[in-house]
Design an enzyme around this catalytic site. Structure first.
Site, PDB file in Angstrom:
ATOM      1  N   ASP A 296      -7.684  10.445  -2.993  1.00  0.00           N
ATOM      2  CA  ASP A 296      -7.186  11.565  -2.190  1.00  0.00           C
ATOM      3  C   ASP A 296      -6.488  10.992  -0.964  1.00  0.00           C
ATOM      4  O   ASP A 296      -7.082  10.818   0.097  1.00  0.00           O
ATOM      5  CB  ASP A 296      -8.339  12.473  -1.795  1.00  0.00           C
ATOM      6  CG  ASP A 296      -7.867  13.810  -1.255  1.00  0.00           C
ATOM      7  OD1 ASP A 296      -6.643  14.004  -1.130  1.00  0.00           O
ATOM      8  OD2 ASP A 296      -8.722  14.663  -0.946  1.00  0.00           O
ATOM      9  N   ILE A 297      -5.180  10.700  -1.138  1.00  0.00           N
ATOM     10  CA  ILE A 297      -4.424  10.020  -0.085  1.00  0.00           C
ATOM     11  C   ILE A 297      -3.368  10.920   0.548  1.00  0.00           C
ATOM     12  O   ILE A 297      -2.883  10.642   1.635  1.00  0.00           O
ATOM     13  CB  ILE A 297      -3.765   8.735  -0.615  1.00  0.00           C
ATOM     14  CG1 ILE A 297      -2.800   9.051  -1.769  1.00  0.00           C
ATOM     15  CG2 ILE A 297      -4.828   7.730  -1.063  1.00  0.00           C
ATOM     16  CD1 ILE A 297      -1.983   7.875  -2.249  1.00  0.00           C
ATOM     17  N   LYS A 298      -2.978  11.989  -0.172  1.00  0.00           N
ATOM     18  CA  LYS A 298      -2.000  12.985   0.319  1.00  0.00           C
ATOM     19  C   LYS A 298      -0.767  12.337   0.946  1.00  0.00           C
ATOM     20  O   LYS A 298      -0.275  12.767   1.989  1.00  0.00           O
ATOM     21  CB  LYS A 298      -2.653  13.943   1.308  1.00  0.00           C
ATOM     22  CG  LYS A 298      -3.761  14.799   0.692  1.00  0.00           C
ATOM     23  CD  LYS A 298      -4.284  15.821   1.674  1.00  0.00           C
ATOM     24  CE  LYS A 298      -5.342  16.700   1.055  1.00  0.00           C
ATOM     25  NZ  LYS A 298      -6.620  15.993   0.780  1.00  0.00           N
ATOM     26  N   ARG A 299      -0.214  11.332   0.300  1.00  0.00           N
ATOM     27  CA  ARG A 299       0.973  10.676   0.809  1.00  0.00           C
ATOM     28  C   ARG A 299       2.218  11.514   0.515  1.00  0.00           C
ATOM     29  O   ARG A 299       2.262  12.274  -0.439  1.00  0.00           O
ATOM     30  CB  ARG A 299       1.132   9.289   0.179  1.00  0.00           C
ATOM     31  CG  ARG A 299      -0.001   8.312   0.493  1.00  0.00           C
ATOM     32  CD  ARG A 299      -0.082   8.011   1.982  1.00  0.00           C
ATOM     33  NE  ARG A 299      -0.946   6.871   2.243  1.00  0.00           N
ATOM     34  CZ  ARG A 299      -2.174   6.947   2.724  1.00  0.00           C
ATOM     35  NH1 ARG A 299      -2.691   8.118   2.989  1.00  0.00           N
ATOM     36  NH2 ARG A 299      -2.879   5.855   2.948  1.00  0.00           N
TER      37      ARG A 299
END
Length: 291
Positions: free
Chosen positions: A95-98
């Site tokens: 879960d990095i939401k880049r």
């Protein structure tokens, strides 16, 4: 395709995604005191949670911010956790939401689809555009059997600040994003009819769920917001297709189950397992009603 493996995990084990958003304060004090450093303590806590739940959970989501906050020792715990999930033969979601311009996105894709931070899926923010934010990751889907979950309609209260702004055609912004994601997803379907280009959609009211499921018919869904954020099984039952096609994340509800039930702190793994089973059965009961 990795989405086929995730589909099969759901078929076998249910719909629960265990969120390893592990804050040091969540750890039992006596357990944490056994280890030299917060990073080691968090990693070993994660290991026990994974061991206790891997036969009843579909996948594991690791939220990188909790690890970045601890600096290098936290990032080692993050890396070691992802490696342990892989070692156990489980599906991982970073879960990095880049979301950035194309060249930078290429570097993010390399960082999180290979090397020390390798995961099966990553979460992405499409705000800077499909070609910039998503394309560098999409190339890994066929080449390296990876997958993405793109933010479409999130479960936080602040989602209404932008995601509900309407176009000239009176469509909220999140529906427009959903349409764009569906165009991409429909081109790369696996054997169960879903794409490794998935979407993040929050635990919202059933009317929204029904609309989004139709617009994202090819996308496997990652659903946050269950449990501690207030989402209920009945709110999200419309997201499932023939009992599959989505996983539902819970983090604090699982990690802190031992505190909520006032059990002996050393039983935190067992309490997490029991919460996953309770959640799995709760979801199944409402999914059956929809069929």
């Amino acid at each position: 395709m990795i989405v086929d493996r995730l589909y099969e995990q759901v078929q076998e084990k249910g719909h629960v995604c265990v969120g390893l958003d592990t804050d040091f304060s969540y750890l039992p004090v006596k357990f944490a005191d056994k280890f030299s450093g917060k990073g080691k303590a968090i990693y070993n806590f994660n290991k026990e949670i994974i061991d206790a739940t891997c036969d009843v959970a579909a996948c594991f989501k690791v939220q990188i911010a909790y690890y970045e906050a601890l600096g290098l020792e936290g990032l080692k715990a993050y890396s070691d956790t992802l490696k342990y999930i892989k070692e156990k033969g489980q599906v991982s979601i970073a879960d990095i939401k880049r979301g950035d311009i194309s060249k930078t996105a290429e570097m993010y894709a390399a960082a999180h689809f290979s090397g020390d931070f390798e995961a099966d899926f990553v979460t992405l923010n499409p705000y800077m555009g499909i070609n910039d934010s998503l394309e560098p990751f999409i190339s890994y889907i066929e080449k390296d059997n990876k997958g993405i979950f793109v933010l479409v309609r999130t479960s936080n209260k602040g989602a209404r600040d932008f995601q509900f702004i309407k176009s000239k055609e009176e469509k909220p912004f999140y529906e427009i994003v959903a349409e764009r994601i569906e165009k991409l997803a429909s081109k790369t379907k696996g054997k169960y009819g879903f794409s490794s280009i998935g979407a993040v959609v929050g635990a919202t009211n059933s009317e929204e769920c029904s609309v989004l499921r139709k617009e994202l018919s090819s996308s496997f869904l990652l659903i946050p917001g269950y449990g501690a954020q207030g989402g209920k099984a009945e709110d999200i039952s419309e997201y499932f297709v023939d009992g599959n096609g989505a996983v539902v994340n819970s983090s604090r509800g699982i990690l802190l189950a031992y505190k909520r039930h006032r059990k002996v702190e050393s039983d935190f793994g067992l309490c997490a397992r029991n919460e996953v089973i309770r959640m799995r059965d709760d979801l199944k009961s409402f999914i059956r009603e929809q069929k």
